[in-house]
Design a protein around this motif. Structure first.
Motif, PDB file in Angstrom:
ATOM      1  N   GLU A  38       0.839  -1.218   0.000  1.00  8.92           N
ATOM      2  CA  GLU A  38       0.000   0.000   0.000  1.00  8.92           C
ATOM      3  C   GLU A  38       0.860   1.250   0.000  1.00  8.92           C
ATOM      4  N   GLN A  39       1.958   1.183   0.759  1.00  5.82           N
ATOM      5  CA  GLN A  39       2.868   2.346   0.774  1.00  5.82           C
ATOM      6  C   GLN A  39       3.467   2.554  -0.620  1.00  5.82           C
ATOM      7  N   ALA A  40       3.869   1.434  -1.253  1.00  5.03           N
ATOM      8  CA  ALA A  40       4.484   1.543  -2.589  1.00  5.03           C
ATOM      9  C   ALA A  40       3.488   2.142  -3.579  1.00  5.03           C
ATOM     10  N   VAL A  80      21.196  -0.747   0.670  1.00  4.49           N
ATOM     11  CA  VAL A  80      20.323  -1.339   1.685  1.00  4.49           C
ATOM     12  C   VAL A  80      20.087  -0.330   2.809  1.00  4.49           C
ATOM     13  N   ALA A  81      18.859   0.195   2.881  1.00  9.67           N
ATOM     14  CA  ALA A  81      18.519   1.206   3.897  1.00  9.67           C
ATOM     15  C   ALA A  81      17.409   0.674   4.793  1.00  9.67           C
ATOM     16  N   LEU A  82      17.621  -0.539   5.295  1.00 13.70           N
ATOM     17  CA  LEU A  82      16.628  -1.165   6.182  1.00 13.70           C
ATOM     18  C   LEU A  82      17.059  -0.968   7.631  1.00 13.70           C
ATOM     19  N   PRO A  83      16.131  -1.025   8.585  1.00 11.70           N
ATOM     20  CA  PRO A  83      16.563  -1.018   9.983  1.00 11.70           C
ATOM     21  C   PRO A  83      17.453  -2.235  10.252  1.00 11.70           C
ATOM     22  N   SER A 105      25.594  -1.157   2.279  1.00  6.31           N
ATOM     23  CA  SER A 105      24.728  -0.939   3.442  1.00  6.31           C
ATOM     24  C   SER A 105      24.747   0.527   3.860  1.00  6.31           C
ATOM     25  N   LEU A 106      23.538   1.072   4.065  1.00  7.46           N
ATOM     26  CA  LEU A 106      23.395   2.439   4.576  1.00  7.46           C
ATOM     27  C   LEU A 106      22.959   2.388   6.041  1.00  7.46           C
ATOM     28  N   THR A 107      22.837   1.181   6.569  1.00  4.63           N
ATOM     29  CA  THR A 107      22.235   0.961   7.883  1.00  4.63           C
ATOM     30  C   THR A 107      23.271   1.104   8.998  1.00  4.63           C
ATOM     31  N   PRO A 137      27.947  12.200   8.034  1.00  2.00           N
ATOM     32  CA  PRO A 137      26.953  13.110   8.628  1.00  2.00           C
ATOM     33  C   PRO A 137      25.823  13.349   7.636  1.00  2.00           C
ATOM     34  N   ASN A 138      24.831  12.487   7.656  1.00  3.70           N
ATOM     35  CA  ASN A 138      23.855  12.419   6.569  1.00  3.70           C
ATOM     36  C   ASN A 138      22.417  12.378   7.066  1.00  3.70           C
ATOM     37  N   LEU A 139      21.933  13.473   7.569  1.00  3.50           N
ATOM     38  CA  LEU A 139      20.519  13.525   7.965  1.00  3.50           C
ATOM     39  C   LEU A 139      19.660  13.467   6.701  1.00  3.50           C
ATOM     40  N   ALA A 140      18.746  12.516   6.673  1.00  3.61           N
ATOM     41  CA  ALA A 140      17.974  12.264   5.440  1.00  3.61           C
ATOM     42  C   ALA A 140      17.260  13.516   4.937  1.00  3.61           C
ATOM     43  N   ARG A 141      16.607  14.218   5.849  1.00 10.74           N
ATOM     44  CA  ARG A 141      15.823  15.376   5.391  1.00 10.74           C
ATOM     45  C   ARG A 141      16.719  16.440   4.765  1.00 10.74           C
ATOM     46  N   SER A 254      18.027  14.656  14.344  1.00 12.66           N
ATOM     47  CA  SER A 254      18.441  13.266  14.569  1.00 12.66           C
ATOM     48  C   SER A 254      17.414  12.562  15.453  1.00 12.66           C
ATOM     49  N   ARG A 255      17.011  11.347  15.037  1.00 12.40           N
ATOM     50  CA  ARG A 255      16.009  10.609  15.821  1.00 12.40           C
ATOM     51  C   ARG A 255      16.593  10.122  17.143  1.00 12.40           C
ATOM     52  N   ASN A 256      17.890   9.787  17.146  1.00 14.87           N
ATOM     53  CA  ASN A 256      18.511   9.353  18.401  1.00 14.87           C
ATOM     54  C   ASN A 256      18.561  10.516  19.400  1.00 14.87           C
ATOM     55  N   GLY A 277       8.259   6.999  16.575  1.00 18.68           N
ATOM     56  CA  GLY A 277       7.617   6.250  15.476  1.00 18.68           C
ATOM     57  C   GLY A 277       8.542   5.986  14.300  1.00 18.68           C
ATOM     58  N   GLU A 278       9.834   6.192  14.458  1.00 14.15           N
ATOM     59  CA  GLU A 278      10.822   5.901  13.409  1.00 14.15           C
ATOM     60  C   GLU A 278      11.971   5.147  14.061  1.00 14.15           C
ATOM     61  N   VAL A 279      12.938   4.767  13.238  1.00 16.57           N
ATOM     62  CA  VAL A 279      14.053   3.986  13.772  1.00 16.57           C
ATOM     63  C   VAL A 279      15.027   4.877  14.541  1.00 16.57           C
TER      64      VAL A 279
HETATM   65  N1  LIG Z   1      17.208   8.847   8.367  1.00 17.02           N
HETATM   66  C1  LIG Z   1      18.478   9.237   8.348  1.00 17.02           C
HETATM   67  O1  LIG Z   1      18.776  10.442   8.449  1.00 17.02           O
HETATM   68  C2  LIG Z   1      19.556   8.212   8.196  1.00 17.02           C
HETATM   69  C3  LIG Z   1      20.805   8.635   7.737  1.00 17.02           C
HETATM   70  C4  LIG Z   1      21.822   7.698   7.613  1.00 17.02           C
HETATM   71  C5  LIG Z   1      21.585   6.366   7.928  1.00 17.02           C
HETATM   72  N2  LIG Z   1      20.366   6.003   8.364  1.00 17.02           N
HETATM   73  C6  LIG Z   1      20.162   4.590   8.685  1.00 17.02           C
HETATM   74  O2  LIG Z   1      19.299   4.002   7.735  1.00 17.02           O
HETATM   75  C7  LIG Z   1      18.600   2.907   8.332  1.00 17.02           C
HETATM   76  C8  LIG Z   1      17.142   3.041   7.974  1.00 17.02           C
HETATM   77  O3  LIG Z   1      16.690   4.203   8.612  1.00 17.02           O
HETATM   78  P1  LIG Z   1      15.568   5.189   8.079  1.00 17.02           P
HETATM   79  O4  LIG Z   1      15.894   6.510   8.623  1.00 17.02           O
HETATM   80  O5  LIG Z   1      15.325   5.093   6.634  1.00 17.02           O
HETATM   81  O6  LIG Z   1      14.337   4.571   8.911  1.00 17.02           O
HETATM   82  P2  LIG Z   1      12.837   5.028   8.997  1.00 17.02           P
HETATM   83  O7  LIG Z   1      12.409   4.913  10.383  1.00 17.02           O
HETATM   84  O8  LIG Z   1      12.649   6.340   8.295  1.00 17.02           O
HETATM   85  O9  LIG Z   1      12.109   3.901   8.110  1.00 17.02           O
HETATM   86  C9  LIG Z   1      12.281   2.556   8.355  1.00 17.02           C
HETATM   87  C10 LIG Z   1      11.696   1.802   7.157  1.00 17.02           C
HETATM   88  O10 LIG Z   1      12.009   0.418   7.304  1.00 17.02           O
HETATM   89  C11 LIG Z   1      10.837  -0.326   7.087  1.00 17.02           C
HETATM   90  N3  LIG Z   1      10.892  -1.593   7.780  1.00 17.02           N
HETATM   91  C12 LIG Z   1      10.827  -1.825   9.116  1.00 17.02           C
HETATM   92  N4  LIG Z   1      10.918  -3.143   9.351  1.00 17.02           N
HETATM   93  C13 LIG Z   1      11.037  -3.748   8.141  1.00 17.02           C
HETATM   94  C14 LIG Z   1      11.141  -5.104   7.724  1.00 17.02           C
HETATM   95  N5  LIG Z   1      11.152  -6.099   8.597  1.00 17.02           N
HETATM   96  N6  LIG Z   1      11.247  -5.335   6.404  1.00 17.02           N
HETATM   97  C15 LIG Z   1      11.260  -4.354   5.519  1.00 17.02           C
HETATM   98  N7  LIG Z   1      11.139  -3.053   5.836  1.00 17.02           N
HETATM   99  C16 LIG Z   1      11.023  -2.760   7.137  1.00 17.02           C
HETATM  100  C17 LIG Z   1       9.720   0.570   7.578  1.00 17.02           C
HETATM  101  O11 LIG Z   1       8.493   0.180   7.023  1.00 17.02           O
HETATM  102  C18 LIG Z   1      10.198   1.926   7.047  1.00 17.02           C
HETATM  103  O12 LIG Z   1       9.839   2.063   5.690  1.00 17.02           O
HETATM  104  C19 LIG Z   1      18.902   2.981   9.845  1.00 17.02           C
HETATM  105  O13 LIG Z   1      19.861   2.035  10.171  1.00 17.02           O
HETATM  106  C20 LIG Z   1      19.490   4.374  10.026  1.00 17.02           C
HETATM  107  O14 LIG Z   1      20.450   4.423  11.067  1.00 17.02           O
HETATM  108  C21 LIG Z   1      19.343   6.877   8.493  1.00 17.02           C
END
Ligand SMILES: NC(=O)c1ccc[n+]([C@@H]2O[C@H](COP(=O)([O-])OP(=O)(O)OC[C@H]3O[C@@H](n4cnc5c(N)ncnc54)[C@H](O)[C@@H]3O)[C@@H](O)[C@H]2O)c1
Ligand SMILES: O=P(O)(O)OC[C@H](O)CO
Length: 341
Positions: A38-40, A80-83, A105-107, A137-141, A254-256, A277-279
Motif C-alpha cells: 500500500e505504501q508503494a 540497503v537502507a533497512l533497519p 549498506s546504509l544501515t 553526517p547524513n541527515l535524510a531530510r 536526529s532521531r537518536n 515512530g521511526e528507527v
Molecule cells: N534517516 C536518516 O537520516 C539516516 C541517515 C543515515 C543512515 N540512516 C540509517 O538508515 C537505516 C534506515 O533508517 P531510516 O531513517 O530510513 O528509517 P525510517 O524509520 O525512516 O524507516 C524505516 C523503514 O524500514 C521499514 N521496515 C521496518 N521493518 C522492516 C522489515 N522487517 N522489512 C522491511 N522493511 C522494514 C519501515 O516500514 C520503514 O519504511 C537505519 O539504520 C538508520 O540508522 C538513516
C-alpha cells in the motif's frame, strides 16, 4: 541506445527515499523496494513518502516497488537502507541471487546476538557479493532538501567505491572513498548512543561546555572501543567518525537525539521510542555495546552511564556524580599509549 540498468534501494523509510531521489537526480533509474504494497502504491501515485519524508517530492525516476525478488533480479547495484533489526531477515531468503552483486549498506546498527555490523551480515549471507558501506553526517531530510552534504563509501573493492561515487556524487552530495569498511561502519553505529546522551543533556538545560565535553569524550570513548576491535583510529577523525558524531549530537533532526531529548523531558524509554515512530538505532546499540565493552574490558563510562539510567534503575544525578568524580584521566588516549604522559 541501450537502456541504463536500474539501481535498487531497499527500504521505504526516510533514508532510503532520500538516497533514491539522489540517484534519480543523477539520471539513474531507481527501484525503491518496500515491504508494504500500500505504501508503494501510494508513493507511485502521489510521488511523496508522507510518513517518513513529508513535503519532499519523489523524483519521477524512482519507482516504488514491493516485489523484492524481481527487484534483485533486475539490479546489480543495491543500496540497503533497512533497519538493522530487519536486514538479515529480508536478505537471507535471497542469498543465491546476491552472488556477484554490489551491496552497499546504509544501515547504522549492530546485530544483537552476534555483534555483527550490517556489512558483516551481508558477507555471511552472500560471501560472493561485492560489499560496501555508506556512512557520514547524513541527515535524510537535509539530503532531500539539497543541503550541501558529504559522505563516505567504504569497501575493500575499489571498483565498487568508484561505482557508488559515479551514481551518487552530485552538485549537493559529495562522496569520499575509504578502504576501511569496518571503521567507517563502526563509527556510524556507535555515534547513535552518544546522540541520545546529547539530546538528554540539551533537554536538561546543560550548557555549551557540557555539550562540547560530551562530544569530545564520546569520540575518545568510541575510538578506544573501535581500536580494541581492530579498527583504524584515524578513520574516526573523518566524516564517518567525528563528522557523524557532531551532526547527530547537535541536531534536533536526529532521531537518536530526539529520543534522548524526550528522556530528558521525563518520558520513559518506551514513551520516547513510541512518540518517535521511526528507527532510533542507538537504543539497541546501547544494549549490545554495553555488554561487549564489559566482555572485552574497554572503559566506556558514557555508555555505562546511559545504560545504568535506562536499564539499571540509576538516577541521572547518581550517574553524573559518578562520571564527574571518577578517577582523573589523561585527555588523549593515544598520547598515553605512546608513553608521553
Ligand atoms: N534517516 C536518516 O537520516 C539516516 C541517515 C543515515 C543512515 N540512516 C540509517 O538508515 C537505516 C534506515 O533508517 P531510516 O531513517 O530510513 O528509517 P525510517 O524509520 O525512516 O524507516 C524505516 C523503514 O524500514 C521499514 N521496515 C521496518 N521493518 C522492516 C522489515 N522487517 N522489512 C522491511 N522493511 C522494514 C519501515 O516500514 C520503514 O519504511 C537505519 O539504520 C538508520 O540508522 C538513516
Ligand atoms: O536520525 P538518526 O539519529 O538516525 O541519525 C541520522 C544519521 O545517521 C545522521 O548521520
Amino acid at each position: 541506445m541501450t537502456e541504463q540498468q536500474p539501481v535498487a534501494v531497499l527500504g521505504g523509510g526516510s533514508f532510503g527515499t532520500a538516497v533514491a531521489n539522489l540517484l534519480a537526480e543523477n539520471g539513474v533509474p531507481v527501484r525503491q523496494w518496500m515491504r508494504d504494497p500500500e505504501q508503494a502504491e501510494a508513493m507511485r501515485v502521489n510521488r511523496e513518502n508522507p510518513r517518513y519524508l513529508k513535503g519532499i517530492r519523489l523524483h519521477d525516476g524512482v519507482e516504488p516497488v514491493n516485489d523484492l525478488l524481481a527487484t534483485l533480479q533486475a539490479c546489480d547495484l543495491v543500496f540497503v537502507a533497512l533497519p538493522s533489526s530487519a536486514l538479515r531477515s529480508v536478505l537471507a531468503p535471497h542469498a543465491e541471487l546476491l552472488r556477484g552483486k554490489g551491496l552497499v549498506s546504509l544501515t547504522k546498527g549492530i546485530e544483537a546476538q552476534s555483534f555483527k555490523l550490517m556489512s558483516q551480515i551481508i558477507e555471511e549471507i552472500a560471501p560472493q557479493a561485492r560489499i560496501g558501506v555508506l556512512s557520514g553526517p547524513n541527515l535524510a531530510r537535509e539530503i532531500a532538501e539539497h543541503a550541501l552534504t558529504a559522505t563516505v563509501v567504504a569497501s575493500e573493492d575499489e571498483q565498487l567505491c568508484q561505482q557508488v561515487q559515479a551514481v551518487l556524487h552530485g552538485r549537493t552530495f559529495r562522496v569520499y572513498a575509504s578502504a576501511d569498511r569496518f571503521g567507517v561502519e563502526l563509527g556510524g553505529a556507535l555515534k547513535n548512543v552518544y546522540a541520545i546522551i546529547a539530546g538528554m543533556a540539551v533537554a536538561l538545560g546543560m550548557g555549551e561546555n557540557t555539550k562540547s565535553m560530551l562530544i569530545t569524550r564520546a569520540l575518545a570513548e568510541m575510538t578506544r572501543f573501535a581500536v580494541s576491535q581492530g579498527a583504524n583510529p584515524m578513520t574516526f577523525l573523518g566524516l564517518a567518525g567525528v563528522g557523524d558524531l557532531i551532526v547527530t549530537c547537535s541536531s534536533p533532526k536526529s532521531r537518536n537525539y530526539q529520543v534522548g531529548h524526550a528522556l530528558g523531558q521525563g518520558l520513559s524509554l518506551e514513551q520516547a521510542v513510541n512518540r518517535l515512530g521511526e528507527v532510533a538505532e542507538g537504543v539497541n546499540t546501547l544494549k549490545v555495546l554495553k555488554a561487549k565493552a564489559q566482555e572485552v574490558q574497554v572503559y566506556m563510562p558514557l555508555v555505562a552511564g546511559l545504560h545504568a539510567i535506562l536499564f539499571e534503575g540509576r538516577t541521572l544525578n547518581q550517574v553524573i556524580e559518578h562520571l564527574m568524580r571518577a578517577e582523573p584521566k589523561t585527555d588523549v588516549d593515544f598520547i598515553s599509549i605512546s608513553g608521553f604522559n
